[in-house]
Design an enzyme around this catalytic site. Structure first.
Site, PDB file in Angstrom:
ATOM      1  N   ILE A 290       0.857  -1.379  -0.048  1.00  0.00           N
ATOM      2  CA  ILE A 290       0.002   0.130  -0.148  1.00  0.00           C
ATOM      3  C   ILE A 290       0.932   1.279  -0.117  1.00  0.00           C
ATOM      4  O   ILE A 290       0.583   2.142  -0.757  1.00  0.00           O
ATOM      5  CB  ILE A 290      -1.037  -0.050   1.290  1.00  0.00           C
ATOM      6  CG1 ILE A 290      -1.813  -1.053   1.162  1.00  0.00           C
ATOM      7  CG2 ILE A 290      -1.584   1.201   1.318  1.00  0.00           C
ATOM      8  CD1 ILE A 290      -2.744  -1.157  -0.156  1.00  0.00           C
ATOM      9  N   LYS A 410     -10.378  -5.387   9.429  1.00  0.00           N
ATOM     10  CA  LYS A 410     -10.402  -6.424  10.539  1.00  0.00           C
ATOM     11  C   LYS A 410     -10.530  -5.546  11.822  1.00  0.00           C
ATOM     12  O   LYS A 410     -10.390  -6.297  12.913  1.00  0.00           O
ATOM     13  CB  LYS A 410      -9.064  -7.078  10.256  1.00  0.00           C
ATOM     14  CG  LYS A 410      -9.152  -8.176   9.211  1.00  0.00           C
ATOM     15  CD  LYS A 410      -7.719  -8.587   8.779  1.00  0.00           C
ATOM     16  CE  LYS A 410      -7.807  -9.744   7.778  1.00  0.00           C
ATOM     17  NZ  LYS A 410      -8.467  -9.116   6.425  1.00  0.00           N
ATOM     18  N   LYS A 422      -5.312  -2.497  15.179  1.00  0.00           N
ATOM     19  CA  LYS A 422      -5.531  -1.502  14.379  1.00  0.00           C
ATOM     20  C   LYS A 422      -6.638  -0.563  14.799  1.00  0.00           C
ATOM     21  O   LYS A 422      -6.810   0.594  14.615  1.00  0.00           O
ATOM     22  CB  LYS A 422      -6.029  -2.145  12.988  1.00  0.00           C
ATOM     23  CG  LYS A 422      -4.830  -2.599  12.219  1.00  0.00           C
ATOM     24  CD  LYS A 422      -3.840  -1.730  12.106  1.00  0.00           C
ATOM     25  CE  LYS A 422      -4.008  -0.840  11.046  1.00  0.00           C
ATOM     26  NZ  LYS A 422      -2.838   0.220  10.389  1.00  0.00           N
ATOM     27  N   SER A 452      -1.529  -7.437  -2.806  1.00  0.00           N
ATOM     28  CA  SER A 452      -0.653  -7.126  -1.899  1.00  0.00           C
ATOM     29  C   SER A 452       0.234  -8.273  -1.178  1.00  0.00           C
ATOM     30  O   SER A 452      -0.124  -9.621  -1.427  1.00  0.00           O
ATOM     31  CB  SER A 452      -1.472  -6.447  -0.622  1.00  0.00           C
ATOM     32  OG  SER A 452      -2.398  -7.499   0.017  1.00  0.00           O
ATOM     33  N   SER A 453       1.128  -7.951  -0.253  1.00  0.00           N
ATOM     34  CA  SER A 453       2.090  -9.117   0.334  1.00  0.00           C
ATOM     35  C   SER A 453       1.094  -9.666   1.121  1.00  0.00           C
ATOM     36  O   SER A 453       0.347  -9.129   1.987  1.00  0.00           O
ATOM     37  CB  SER A 453       3.073  -8.494   1.342  1.00  0.00           C
ATOM     38  OG  SER A 453       2.458  -7.557   2.013  1.00  0.00           O
ATOM     39  N   THR A 473      -9.238 -21.987   3.593  1.00  0.00           N
ATOM     40  CA  THR A 473      -9.379 -22.341   4.817  1.00  0.00           C
ATOM     41  C   THR A 473     -10.770 -22.815   5.250  1.00  0.00           C
ATOM     42  O   THR A 473     -10.973 -23.708   6.348  1.00  0.00           O
ATOM     43  CB  THR A 473      -9.006 -20.973   5.863  1.00  0.00           C
ATOM     44  OG1 THR A 473      -9.931 -19.847   5.546  1.00  0.00           O
ATOM     45  CG2 THR A 473      -7.725 -20.433   5.753  1.00  0.00           C
TER      46      THR A 473
END
Length: 645
Positions: A290, A410, A422, A452-453, A473
């Site tokens: 980002i 999140k 965050k 993104s990574s 998952t």
């Protein structure tokens, strides 16, 4: 014999070309006279022979001057044929002039007939050799069809024809009216006949080459192509081509942003220009996915100074080199300063901001990988919470005008330490915004970004290429997705709108089911999912279970009554805050607990603050806290020296 010819040195090949042209030109002059005079065995007189010989020599000289013999026949282009036209035209004029000077008998129609024959023989010999040489190579190339019939498709077909890997055999058009036409020697077929076309021409892959201004529903198109049995790939975007980061024939796998099907982000150019143009801007985490894209977009708004703060040396080196190249090529005149440093060092951040008179800070530095932060609680909290506090206090001390935090979905009702950290970082900025009004703090919250990574897209692609299985998952897990450029454009837009303490939320579009994403990628790479119904399929999808701290559904808002803004893709959330006095006490406790490596205390503080943190895991999964003998190790450290904030 052909291989022996191709192995000859260039000088011998040029001698052969000149010899071939001498024969062709001589025959053309003889044939022109014979046709004009209707004499099957015409023989020239002395003057005609002299004029013919000089014309041929001058013509070869013209061809040498025009560079015809420097052209490699295998890669002969349209420009070479134009060169032959010029040379033949000059030859005809020379023929006429020499005939006049030597008073030779040259009927007026002879130079015209000669010119036509000379062009046919000279160009035809080269075209024939090119076809003879390239035919074996063409057979070795992989047959492909190009989806699209616009300018981008034409450029791609031309580039591939000159290459050594792919052989374009057909254009797939989305306009049925163009069906059964021919473009550039290739058939154009309607999309509904794609299956027949694939079988007829033995097509091994489809290349998506749609014009940037095309009004085609890309999402619907990809859904149709997904059902085919061949891989679907695409060419670089126009922005990549213009920036010089890619070529038209750089074929790449289809990116998932092609599936989002959303309209391009509309930005208010005047608002962005006012907040960035001529300003001194600093980006923390400038080497991240980002942060680096923020830098790429900020630099085009011509700030006076762009400060790149990054703790990873190689990432900093890479983005600084890229931005410097753009700065020089586009003559933007931006002063770029790469600074190694961590956001947990408040003094370092403050000195940097004061040294470069920073006016705007985009705080993108964070640990964001959920399982890793869950296994490394102390570092995650120090970087995400205390690091944000340190940078924000440094910004206030340095007189920064505007501070924008890059947050995450999140942070909403978090079930993991990363999300809770965050959300607490958001509370820090909300508290500082209430404490003072000199620096305008705002937060921008969005979901996952493609590419993104840590993104699932490259992971799935690698797993598919390795033969599977593709690991998901949970069959019902969904996520919001947005492209990196899309997200950063909205971040810049939202950051310029902040008045103080707002939490902006980006419109992420419709959520995507990860299992469906995996299936779509398998199909678009020309493979078949292996299931109980299709046991002979290529790739199997395996469900591994939710990872530590992971939840099925992500949210973007805590409150249920968001405010709209002047931008249709940006909303403003109603979020609870915390009085600064209480928040500061909690932060000091958090800092003390992290210095003592007390993970349980850190988690307890995250729960006490209004973060709405409800961990999925009943017990800590921090790798250090749960390691054998960790208690004795921590006690042996004794009085841990106070770390600078």
């Amino acid at each position: 014999m052909l291989d022996a010819f191709l192995a000859l040195p260039r000088v011998y090949k040029r001698i052969l070309s000149v010899t071939s042209d001498l024969v062709a030109l001589t025959f053309s002059i003889w044939a022109a006279y014979a046709l004009r005079l209707e004499q099957q065995y015409w023989l020239p007189d002395q003057k005609q022979a002299v004029v013919a010989a000089l014309t041929i020599l001058f013509t070869v000289a013209f061809f040498i001057k025009l560079g015809l013999y420097r052209a490699v026949i295998r890669y002969l282009s349209d420009k070479a044929f134009i060169t032959i036209v010029y040379g033949v035209f000059a030859s005809c004029l020379t023929f006429i002039v020499l005939g006049y000077l030597f008073q030779a008998f040259v009927p007026r129609s002879v130079p015209v007939i000669y010119g036509a024959l000379a062009f046919v023989f000279v160009s035809g010999s080269r075209l024939g050799v090119r076809m003879l040489v390239n035919r074996p190579w063409e057979k070795e190339k992989e047959s492909v069809a190009i989806v699209g019939a616009g300018e981008t498709a034409m450029q791609l077909a031309s580039a591939l024809a000159q290459g050594t890997e792919y052989r374009p055999t057909a254009f797939i058009t989305l306009n049925s009216k163009n069906h059964k036409t021919t473009v550039n020697g290739l058939p154009v077929v309607s999309l509904q006949y794609t299956v027949k076309t694939i079988k007829k021409y033995g097509i091994r892959r489809l290349l998506l080459a749609l014009d940037a201004d095309s009004s085609i529903d890309r999402k619907a198109l990809i859904s149709e192509l997904e059902a085919l049995s061949v891989p679907v790939q695409t060419v670089p975007s126009m922005s990549e081509l213009v920036a010089g980061r890619a070529r038209i024939n750089d074929i790449r796998d289809l990116e998932l942003e092609d599936l989002l099907g959303r309209d391009p982000v509309r930005t208010e150019a005047e608002v962005l220009a006012a907040s960035l143009n001529g300003k001194s801007v600093m980006v923390t985490g400038a080497g991240g996915s980002i942060g680096s894209e923020l830098c790429r977009q900020i630099i085009h708004h011509k700030p006076k100074t762009l400060v790149l703060l990054e703790q990873n040396e190689y990432s900093l080196y890479s983005i600084e080199r890229e931005l410097s190249a753009v700065n020089e090529i586009d003559d933007l005149g931006v002063s770029i300063f790469p600074i190694l440093g961590s956001v947990i060092h408040r003094c370092r951040c403050e000195v940097v901001m004061k040294a470069f008179a920073v006016e705007t800070v985009y705080h993108a530095a964070a640990y964001k990988h959920v399982p890793l932060v869950e296994h490394n609680v102390i570092e995650g909290v120090q970087n995400n919470v205390l690091g944000t506090w340190n940078v924000a206090e440094a910004a206030i001390a340095a007189g920064v005008e505007r501070f924008v935090l890059i947050s995450t979905d999140k942070a909403v009702r978090p079930t993991n330490v990363m999300g809770a950290s965050k959300r607490l970082a958001e509370l820090v900025l909300q508290g500082l915004s209430e404490r003072q009004d000199a620096t305008v703090f705002s937060m921008v919250r969005f979901g996952n970004v493609l590419g993104s990574s840590g993104s699932v897209v490259p992971l799935f692609r690698d797993q598919i290429r390795d033969g599977g299985p593709v690991t998901v998952t949970h069959p019902d897990i969904i996520r919001y997705f947005m492209t990196i450029p899309e997200a950063t454009q909205l971040v810049l837009q939202a950051g310029s709108m902040g008045k103080g303490g707002e939490v902006f939320v980006l419109d992420m579009g419709e959520p995507v089911r990860i299992a469906d994403l995996a299936k779509k990628m398998i199909h678009l790479m020309g493979l078949i999912e292996r299931t109980d119904d299709q046991p002979d399929g290529d790739i199997q999808i395996v469900f591994t279970g939710l990872r530590p701290g992971e939840k099925l559904f992500e949210e973007l808002l805590i409150g249920n009554n968001p405010h709209g803004t002047d931008h249709p893709r940006i909303m403003m959330a109603r979020e609870s805050s915390m009085p600064w006095s209480d928040l500061k006490a909690a932060l000091n406790r958090l800092a003390d607990a992290s210095k003592r490596f007390d993970c349980e205390e850190v988690v307890s503080i995250l729960k006490e603050c209004p973060t709405d943190y409800k961990p999925v895991e009943a017990e800590l999964v921090d790798l250090i806290a749960t390691a054998p003998g960790v208690g004795q190790t921590v006690k042996s450290l004794g009085n841990v020296r106070k770390m600078p904030i």
